[in-house]
Design a protein around this motif. Structure first.
Motif, PDB file in Angstrom:
ATOM      1  N   MET A 160       0.772  -1.236  -0.021  1.00 48.42           N
ATOM      2  CA  MET A 160      -0.065  -0.047   0.032  1.00 48.42           C
ATOM      3  C   MET A 160       0.744   1.349   0.141  1.00 48.42           C
ATOM      4  O   MET A 160       1.751   1.306   0.801  1.00 48.42           O
ATOM      5  N   THR A 161       0.509   2.185  -0.871  1.00 50.32           N
ATOM      6  CA  THR A 161       1.335   3.496  -0.911  1.00 50.32           C
ATOM      7  C   THR A 161       1.031   4.508   0.068  1.00 50.32           C
ATOM      8  O   THR A 161       0.230   4.286   0.896  1.00 50.32           O
ATOM      9  N   ARG A 162       1.945   5.434   0.404  1.00 51.39           N
ATOM     10  CA  ARG A 162       1.738   6.372   1.533  1.00 51.39           C
ATOM     11  C   ARG A 162       0.350   7.174   1.407  1.00 51.39           C
ATOM     12  O   ARG A 162      -0.472   7.347   2.105  1.00 51.39           O
ATOM     13  N   LEU A 163      -0.176   7.244  -0.120  1.00 47.31           N
ATOM     14  CA  LEU A 163      -1.228   8.270  -0.218  1.00 47.31           C
ATOM     15  C   LEU A 163      -2.348   7.160  -0.042  1.00 47.31           C
ATOM     16  O   LEU A 163      -3.308   7.525   0.544  1.00 47.31           O
ATOM     17  N   GLY A 164      -2.289   5.903  -0.167  1.00 46.91           N
ATOM     18  CA  GLY A 164      -3.310   4.877   0.050  1.00 46.91           C
ATOM     19  C   GLY A 164      -3.416   4.823   1.879  1.00 46.91           C
ATOM     20  O   GLY A 164      -4.538   4.747   2.071  1.00 46.91           O
ATOM     21  N   LYS A 165      -2.515   4.811   2.359  1.00 46.14           N
ATOM     22  CA  LYS A 165      -2.576   4.868   3.863  1.00 46.14           C
ATOM     23  C   LYS A 165      -3.357   6.124   4.303  1.00 46.14           C
ATOM     24  O   LYS A 165      -4.069   6.075   5.222  1.00 46.14           O
ATOM     25  N   TYR A 166      -2.813   7.324   3.853  1.00 46.67           N
ATOM     26  CA  TYR A 166      -3.692   8.752   4.271  1.00 46.67           C
ATOM     27  C   TYR A 166      -5.297   8.315   3.985  1.00 46.67           C
ATOM     28  O   TYR A 166      -6.092   8.748   4.816  1.00 46.67           O
ATOM     29  N   HIS A 167      -5.665   7.789   2.855  1.00 43.93           N
ATOM     30  CA  HIS A 167      -6.953   7.547   2.421  1.00 43.93           C
ATOM     31  C   HIS A 167      -7.821   6.734   3.353  1.00 43.93           C
ATOM     32  O   HIS A 167      -8.705   6.786   3.796  1.00 43.93           O
ATOM     33  N   VAL A 168      -6.712   5.694   3.731  1.00 47.28           N
ATOM     34  CA  VAL A 168      -7.642   4.804   4.759  1.00 47.28           C
ATOM     35  C   VAL A 168      -7.826   5.380   5.879  1.00 47.28           C
ATOM     36  O   VAL A 168      -8.808   5.214   6.681  1.00 47.28           O
ATOM     37  N   ALA A 169      -6.758   6.221   6.567  1.00 44.84           N
ATOM     38  CA  ALA A 169      -7.187   6.810   7.847  1.00 44.84           C
ATOM     39  C   ALA A 169      -8.089   7.866   7.870  1.00 44.84           C
ATOM     40  O   ALA A 169      -9.055   8.089   8.630  1.00 44.84           O
ATOM     41  N   LEU A 170      -8.328   8.617   6.589  1.00 44.29           N
ATOM     42  CA  LEU A 170      -9.514   9.338   6.492  1.00 44.29           C
ATOM     43  C   LEU A 170     -10.762   8.688   6.616  1.00 44.29           C
ATOM     44  O   LEU A 170     -11.900   9.114   7.052  1.00 44.29           O
ATOM     45  N   ILE A 171     -10.872   7.657   5.866  1.00 49.32           N
ATOM     46  CA  ILE A 171     -12.014   6.835   5.807  1.00 49.32           C
ATOM     47  C   ILE A 171     -12.230   6.268   7.248  1.00 49.32           C
ATOM     48  O   ILE A 171     -13.452   6.288   7.660  1.00 49.32           O
ATOM     49  N   GLY A 172     -11.106   5.723   7.796  1.00 50.82           N
ATOM     50  CA  GLY A 172     -11.439   5.320   9.208  1.00 50.82           C
ATOM     51  C   GLY A 172     -12.072   6.413  10.185  1.00 50.82           C
ATOM     52  O   GLY A 172     -12.885   6.311  11.105  1.00 50.82           O
ATOM     53  N   VAL A 173     -11.524   7.736  10.131  1.00 49.59           N
ATOM     54  CA  VAL A 173     -11.887   8.863  10.840  1.00 49.59           C
ATOM     55  C   VAL A 173     -13.481   9.153  10.464  1.00 49.59           C
ATOM     56  O   VAL A 173     -14.431   9.320  11.462  1.00 49.59           O
ATOM     57  N   ALA A 174     -13.926   9.127   9.182  1.00 48.68           N
ATOM     58  CA  ALA A 174     -15.268   9.259   8.932  1.00 48.68           C
ATOM     59  C   ALA A 174     -16.249   8.407   9.458  1.00 48.68           C
ATOM     60  O   ALA A 174     -17.240   8.481   9.975  1.00 48.68           O
ATOM     61  N   ALA A 175     -15.874   7.022   9.225  1.00 45.61           N
ATOM     62  CA  ALA A 175     -16.545   5.836   9.750  1.00 45.61           C
ATOM     63  C   ALA A 175     -16.624   6.083  11.286  1.00 45.61           C
ATOM     64  O   ALA A 175     -17.891   5.931  11.983  1.00 45.61           O
ATOM     65  N   LEU A 176     -15.661   6.579  12.177  1.00 48.31           N
ATOM     66  CA  LEU A 176     -15.798   6.735  13.470  1.00 48.31           C
ATOM     67  C   LEU A 176     -16.740   7.718  13.940  1.00 48.31           C
ATOM     68  O   LEU A 176     -17.483   7.660  14.791  1.00 48.31           O
ATOM     69  N   ILE A 177     -16.570   8.930  13.128  1.00 48.26           N
ATOM     70  CA  ILE A 177     -17.463  10.063  13.431  1.00 48.26           C
ATOM     71  C   ILE A 177     -19.068   9.506  13.100  1.00 48.26           C
ATOM     72  O   ILE A 177     -19.869   9.770  13.874  1.00 48.26           O
ATOM     73  N   LEU A 178     -19.169   8.567  11.799  1.00 46.96           N
ATOM     74  CA  LEU A 178     -20.758   8.569  11.767  1.00 46.96           C
ATOM     75  C   LEU A 178     -21.272   7.267  12.649  1.00 46.96           C
ATOM     76  O   LEU A 178     -22.319   7.537  13.233  1.00 46.96           O
ATOM     77  N   LEU A 179     -20.266   6.467  13.416  1.00 40.23           N
ATOM     78  CA  LEU A 179     -20.474   5.604  14.459  1.00 40.23           C
ATOM     79  C   LEU A 179     -20.832   6.386  15.615  1.00 40.23           C
ATOM     80  O   LEU A 179     -22.001   6.086  16.357  1.00 40.23           O
ATOM     81  N   MET A 180     -19.981   7.504  15.966  1.00 38.32           N
ATOM     82  CA  MET A 180     -20.463   8.114  17.253  1.00 38.32           C
ATOM     83  C   MET A 180     -21.818   8.863  17.111  1.00 38.32           C
ATOM     84  O   MET A 180     -22.435   9.162  17.932  1.00 38.32           O
ATOM     85  N   SER A 181     -21.923   9.421  15.801  1.00 41.75           N
ATOM     86  CA  SER A 181     -23.320  10.169  15.745  1.00 41.75           C
ATOM     87  C   SER A 181     -24.506   9.235  15.860  1.00 41.75           C
ATOM     88  O   SER A 181     -25.575   9.452  16.540  1.00 41.75           O
ATOM     89  N   LEU A 182     -24.352   8.044  15.221  1.00 43.53           N
ATOM     90  CA  LEU A 182     -25.355   7.206  15.555  1.00 43.53           C
ATOM     91  C   LEU A 182     -25.598   6.488  16.918  1.00 43.53           C
ATOM     92  O   LEU A 182     -26.675   6.503  17.254  1.00 43.53           O
ATOM     93  N   VAL A 183     -24.454   6.267  17.700  1.00 44.54           N
ATOM     94  CA  VAL A 183     -24.658   5.889  19.216  1.00 44.54           C
ATOM     95  C   VAL A 183     -25.276   7.231  19.934  1.00 44.54           C
ATOM     96  O   VAL A 183     -26.199   6.933  20.666  1.00 44.54           O
ATOM     97  N   ARG A 184     -24.811   8.523  19.619  1.00 49.33           N
ATOM     98  CA  ARG A 184     -25.542   9.583  20.319  1.00 49.33           C
ATOM     99  C   ARG A 184     -27.187   9.633  19.971  1.00 49.33           C
ATOM    100  O   ARG A 184     -27.839   9.888  20.993  1.00 49.33           O
ATOM    101  N   VAL A 185     -27.448   9.348  18.698  1.00 49.41           N
ATOM    102  CA  VAL A 185     -28.862   9.489  18.334  1.00 49.41           C
ATOM    103  C   VAL A 185     -29.590   8.325  19.026  1.00 49.41           C
ATOM    104  O   VAL A 185     -30.844   8.441  19.572  1.00 49.41           O
ATOM    105  N   VAL A 186     -29.220   7.133  18.973  1.00 51.31           N
ATOM    106  CA  VAL A 186     -29.782   5.860  19.711  1.00 51.31           C
ATOM    107  C   VAL A 186     -29.678   5.974  21.233  1.00 51.31           C
ATOM    108  O   VAL A 186     -30.938   5.847  21.870  1.00 51.31           O
TER     109      VAL A 186
END
Length: 426
Positions: A1-27
């Protein structure tokens, strides 16, 4: 995996975490999960942990184990309080850096020059730090001294003058409080993003900005400069570095003194927050910083994630004891995601050979994860509020759990903690 790919994965992980936190907050209905107050508190609590961890990273990348970070932080707090009440915030900053660096120098003399076991030296500094500061307080803050007349006591200094400014970052939290209004709507995801951004950008202490900037600076210096290469080589194989003309002793001294200065800077931040030195105000943050560094695999990016995690857990329990119960639901969802990922990996046609050979172990892990998911979900449904004792120790329990998980993938510098003598071969 290239360095750019790692950054993409990190950004996707942060987005997924925020989405999960929002879901938990609503529930769960616990708005403090993503409130600006929680994230502002998390940022303030993460900074001293991150600075202590950054100090540990500099020392251990050079091959010197530094568990004396707590004692160095204590020295930083006392000297910052002593200088701050007399000459202001800038003097407090410089004095705290020098106080922590002094602790680092003592550690370097013991470990690098005299070859004392690194753990023993670190423990000694953790004992010396509080002892020295108490002695200095009894000398400079006793009754009848100018400091005592200014409000000092044996366990605290007078308030510092001209504390550090707390600006809001332009375009985000400067001017009309649009983020605050959007946060107040409690809309799914949008209000969560607004709360997170507002908490991280509104009235931010100048030292917070400095601490955040030190992370990329450390990465650049250690991984993209000749000095950083020499420093890391001293932590991987000092004898090979010596054969190439590197002065390993000098490199180790510089690294450990900088390590102590960063820990002292963490102490300065605590003084700025409380506006004065108070005995015992570090509260083990040096040890948690060391844990965050280990969690981050001795790299600045991972350290930042670890410090943020511990700061968030501490900030959430300060803001709302009820919100801590949402951790149960959050943990259950994470275990569910883990189970889905394991099942997909086992069903994949190109699954690794070790999964097929060790299927019994995989099934055991999956069964344990499923049982934990059910237990956490059941506790979230049945427990209205956790006991205060459990809420208080949540950050420390999280520290242990994170280290337990992270220990499976750690790779410390090869010569970390190894006694080095010029001319000897290991």
């Amino acid at each position: 995996m290239t360095r750019l790919g790692k950054y993409h994965v990190a950004l996707i992980g942060v987005a997924a975490l925020i989405l999960l936190m929002s879901l938990v907050r609503v529930v769960s209905g616990q708005n403090d999960i993503t409130s600006s107050g929680t994230f502002a508190a998390a940022l303030m609590l993460a900074v001293p942990i991150g600075l202590a961890g950054l100090g540990g990273l500099w020392a251990e990348r050079a091959g010197v184990v530094n568990i004396g970070l707590e004692g160095m932080m204590v020295l930083g707090t006392w000297f910052a309080g002593w200088a701050g009440y007399q000459w202001g915030a800038v003097a407090a900053l410089l004095a705290g850096l020098l106080g922590g660096a002094l602790g680092g120098l003592i550690h370097a003399v013991a470990t690098v020059t005299f070859g004392v076991d690194h753990i023993i030296s670190g423990v000694a500094i953790n004992l010396l730090g509080p002892g020295i500061t108490r002695f200095l307080s009894e000398v400079f803050y006793k009754e009848g001294t100018p400091a005592a007349e200014a409000g000092a006591g044996i366990t605290s200094s007078p308030a510092i003058i001209s504390p550090a400014p707390e600006p809001s970052l332009p375009l985000l939290s400067d001017g009309p409080d649009l983020l605050g209004k959007l946060e107040g709507t409690h809309w799914f995801l949008l209000s969560d993003l607004a709360g997170i951004l507002r908490g991280l950008t509104h009235e931010v202490n100048v030292l917070v900005i400095l601490a955040v900037l030190l992370l990329p600076v450390t990465y650049f210096v250690l991984w993209h400069t000749a000095f950083g290469l020499r420093l890391r080589s001293a932590g991987e194989n000092p004898w090979a570095a010596e054969s190439l003309g590197v002065n390993v002793y000098r490199i180790k001294y510089i690294a450990v003194v900088i390590s102590g200065a960063f820990a002292g800077l963490g102490g300065v931040f605590l003084v700025f927050v409380s506006t004065k030195y108070v005995e015992g105000q570090t509260q083990g943050r040096g040890f948690i910083g060391l844990a965050a560094m280990i969690f981050g695999n001795w790299r600045p990016g991972g350290l930042a994630i670890g410090a943020s995690l511990f700061g968030y857990a501490d900030g959430l329990q300060l803001r709302s004891t009820g919100a801590i119960t949402s951790f149960l639901l959050f943990g259950a969802v994470l275990l569910l995601i883990y189970l889905i990922m394991r099942v997909r990996r086992m069903l994949s046609p190109d699954r690794p050979a070790e999964l097929a050979a060790g299927s019994a172990r995989e099934y055991t892990l999956m069964a344990a994860a499923a049982a934990g998911m059910v237990v956490l979900f059941w506790l979230w449904l049945t427990v209205d509020q956790l006991p205060n004792e459990f809420v208080y120790i949540t950050p420390h329990v999280l520290t242990l759990l994170v280290l337990l998980v992270a220990s499976q993938r750690l790779r410390m510098p090869k010569a970390d903690g190894v006694r080095y003598r010029r001319g000897e071969q290991h």
